[in-house]
Design an enzyme around this catalytic site. Structure first.
Site, PDB file in Angstrom:
ATOM      1  CG  HIS A  69      -7.964   3.826   1.037  1.00 44.63           C
ATOM      2  ND1 HIS A  69      -7.517   3.438  -0.200  1.00 44.63           N
ATOM      3  CD2 HIS A  69      -6.893   4.417   1.645  1.00 44.63           C
ATOM      4  CE1 HIS A  69      -6.247   3.785  -0.336  1.00 44.63           C
ATOM      5  NE2 HIS A  69      -5.840   4.386   0.767  1.00 44.63           N
ATOM      6  CG  HIS A 120      -1.691   6.527  -1.988  1.00 50.27           C
ATOM      7  ND1 HIS A 120      -2.958   6.616  -2.530  1.00 50.27           N
ATOM      8  CD2 HIS A 120      -1.833   5.876  -0.807  1.00 50.27           C
ATOM      9  CE1 HIS A 120      -3.834   6.064  -1.695  1.00 50.27           C
ATOM     10  NE2 HIS A 120      -3.179   5.599  -0.642  1.00 50.27           N
ATOM     11  CG  ASP A 165      -1.508   5.630   3.226  1.00 48.94           C
ATOM     12  OD1 ASP A 165      -1.896   5.284   2.097  1.00 48.94           O
ATOM     13  OD2 ASP A 165      -2.265   6.174   4.070  1.00 48.94           O
ATOM     14  CG  ASP A 166      -0.490   8.990   1.498  1.00 51.28           C
ATOM     15  OD1 ASP A 166      -0.741   8.425   0.419  1.00 51.28           O
ATOM     16  OD2 ASP A 166      -1.343   9.165   2.390  1.00 51.28           O
ATOM     17  CD  GLU A 183      -7.366   6.490   5.925  1.00 53.05           C
ATOM     18  OE1 GLU A 183      -8.044   6.468   4.882  1.00 53.05           O
ATOM     19  OE2 GLU A 183      -6.187   6.900   5.961  1.00 53.05           O
ATOM     20  N   GLY A 237      -9.761   8.514  -0.748  1.00 50.73           N
ATOM     21  CA  GLY A 237     -10.239   9.885  -0.613  1.00 50.73           C
ATOM     22  C   GLY A 237     -11.086  10.028   0.637  1.00 50.73           C
ATOM     23  CG  ASP A 289      -1.470   9.505  -7.027  1.00 54.44           C
ATOM     24  OD1 ASP A 289      -1.182   8.829  -6.021  1.00 54.44           O
ATOM     25  OD2 ASP A 289      -2.632   9.607  -7.455  1.00 54.44           O
ATOM     26  CG  HIS A 325      -1.987   1.035   1.232  1.00 54.91           C
ATOM     27  ND1 HIS A 325      -3.312   0.782   1.503  1.00 54.91           N
ATOM     28  CD2 HIS A 325      -1.922   2.374   1.025  1.00 54.91           C
ATOM     29  CE1 HIS A 325      -4.009   1.901   1.455  1.00 54.91           C
ATOM     30  NE2 HIS A 325      -3.182   2.890   1.181  1.00 54.91           N
TER      31      HIS A 325
HETATM   32  N1  HPA Z   1      -6.849   7.483   2.728  1.00 57.73           N
HETATM   33  C1  HPA Z   1      -7.661   7.952   1.779  1.00 57.73           C
HETATM   34  N2  HPA Z   1      -7.215   8.501   0.671  1.00 57.73           N
HETATM   35  C2  HPA Z   1      -5.906   8.593   0.485  1.00 57.73           C
HETATM   36  C3  HPA Z   1      -5.016   8.124   1.435  1.00 57.73           C
HETATM   37  C4  HPA Z   1      -5.518   7.544   2.613  1.00 57.73           C
HETATM   38  O1  HPA Z   1      -4.796   7.087   3.521  1.00 57.73           O
HETATM   39  N3  HPA Z   1      -3.793   8.364   0.957  1.00 57.73           N
HETATM   40  C5  HPA Z   1      -3.930   8.949  -0.257  1.00 57.73           C
HETATM   41  N4  HPA Z   1      -5.216   9.086  -0.547  1.00 57.73           N
HETATM   42 ZN    ZN Z   2      -3.824   4.879   1.193  1.00 57.01          ZN
END
Ligand code: HPA
Ligand code: ZN
Length: 321
Positions: free
Chosen positions: A200, A17, A281-282, A203, A173, A19, A15
């Site tokens: 997702h 992202h 994640d990011d 969360e 999102g 972008d 997992h």
């Molecule tokens: N959750 C929802 N959207 C997202 C996330 C996330 O953790 N990371 C990038 N877009």
């Molecule tokens: Zn994510």
């Protein structure tokens, strides 16, 4: 810090992202070259002024920081560079296989690049990175909730048309404002076309969002799924059906999916027999590496070497690659 068994084996990350996964140096470089106004001027300021490392109020607050990435995802050459660098960095970190996900609508929102041109650019970067490092990489196509059900349908059409390029589809999102039940029809078409599904869920919302991801969208894996811990029936279902939770500890803390590190349910998921993996994640916004996620899971969440061996086995078993 790793056992003999796991030390020699490369990790699998499920997992991340693509972008929003920029090196600090690349983000600083691009902002300068493109003449974009940003809250930072150089690599050091990306680290100190842009990266979000403290706990924010909500997922929505974190997502509102992502606009700068849309500004810099301007040309095919930039997309190719970002993808290549992500693979180079993964290889340098000891990752052997990685699933990268991106949202075509988010990526092209500002640049106006056609989704096909953007996909080809990302693929060129992944291939160049894979040639240089030997890292096995695959793509997941994200539907961005916030752009509504019309764009969701177009995104799933795009994923189906490019089925050879995508391992799976995902929904990401703002989970609170755009619930899973809005997206039943496009995800049914994706499943009918033979695409894997990860969602997702749980969360920013409660366990009902995870139930809907499973029962309405056919999720085989769940991104985060943190609130599942509040529902004993759901915990049993995840364990019984072998639904892997893609856990991203730093993200969970920063987005306030958990109120404090102490409250993270990772250990409880493991004890309940639910498959889990660890991911970043990011990293372009949390400034975190996969190694740091493992270190935090050990130091802050009490995981042992045996837990990590299990997690690594789950990641290899549940990958869509
Ligand atoms: N959750 C929802 N959207 C997202 C996330 C996330 O953790 N990371 C990038 N877009
Ligand atoms: Zn994510």
């Amino acid at each position: 810090m790793r056992t003999d068994e796991s030390k020699n084996r490369k990790r699998t990350e499920l997992h991340r992202h693509l972008d929003v996964s920029f090196r600090a140096s690349t983000l600083a470089d691009l902002v300068k070259t493109l003449g974009i106004s940003a809250p930072f001027h150089d690599e050091e300021e990306v680290r100190t002024k842009f990266w979000v490392t403290r706990q924010m109020g909500s997922l929505g607050e974190v997502l509102s920081c992502f606009g700068i990435f849309q500004q810099v995802l301007r040309t095919p050459a930039i997309l190719e560079r970002v993808a290549r660098e992500v693979i180079e960095d993964a290889g340098a970190e000891g990752i052997g296989a990685i699933e990268l996900r991106y949202s075509p609508s988010f990526t092209s929102k500002v640049s106006g690049l056609s989704w096909g041109v953007a996909l080809d650019a990302f693929l060129r970067g992944l291939e160049a990175g894979a040639r240089a490092t030997g890292v096995n990489a695959g793509l997941i196509c994200i539907v961005t909730r916030d752009y509504g059900v019309g764009v969701a349908g177009e995104t799933i059409d795009f994923a189906i048309q490019n089925k050879d390029a995508f391992l799976a589809v995902d929904l990401a999102g703002n989970e609170e404002q755009f619930p899973n039940k809005m997206f039943v029809e496009p995800f049914r078409r994706a499943r009918d076309a033979g695409l894997h599904v990860t969602i997702h869920a749980g969360e920013a919302c409660g366990p009902e969002s995870v139930w809907d991801a499973l029962d309405l969208l056919g999720a085989q894996r769940i991104g985060h799924g943190i609130s599942s811990v509040k529902d004993a029936e759901l915990m049993k279902r995840l364990a019984r059906d072998g639904v892997l939770l893609e856990i991203c500890p730093t993200s969970n803390f920063v987005t306030r999916s958990i109120p404090s590190w102490d409250a993270h349910p990772l250990k409880r998921f493991l004890d309940a027999g639910i498959p889990v993996s660890l991911s970043t994640d990011d990293p372009g916004i949390f400034g975190v590496t996969l190694e740091e996620e493992y270190q935090r899971a050990r130091r802050l969440l009490g995981l042992s070497d045996a837990d990590f061996d299990r997690i690594d086995r789950y990641a290899r078993k549940y990958t869509f690659l």
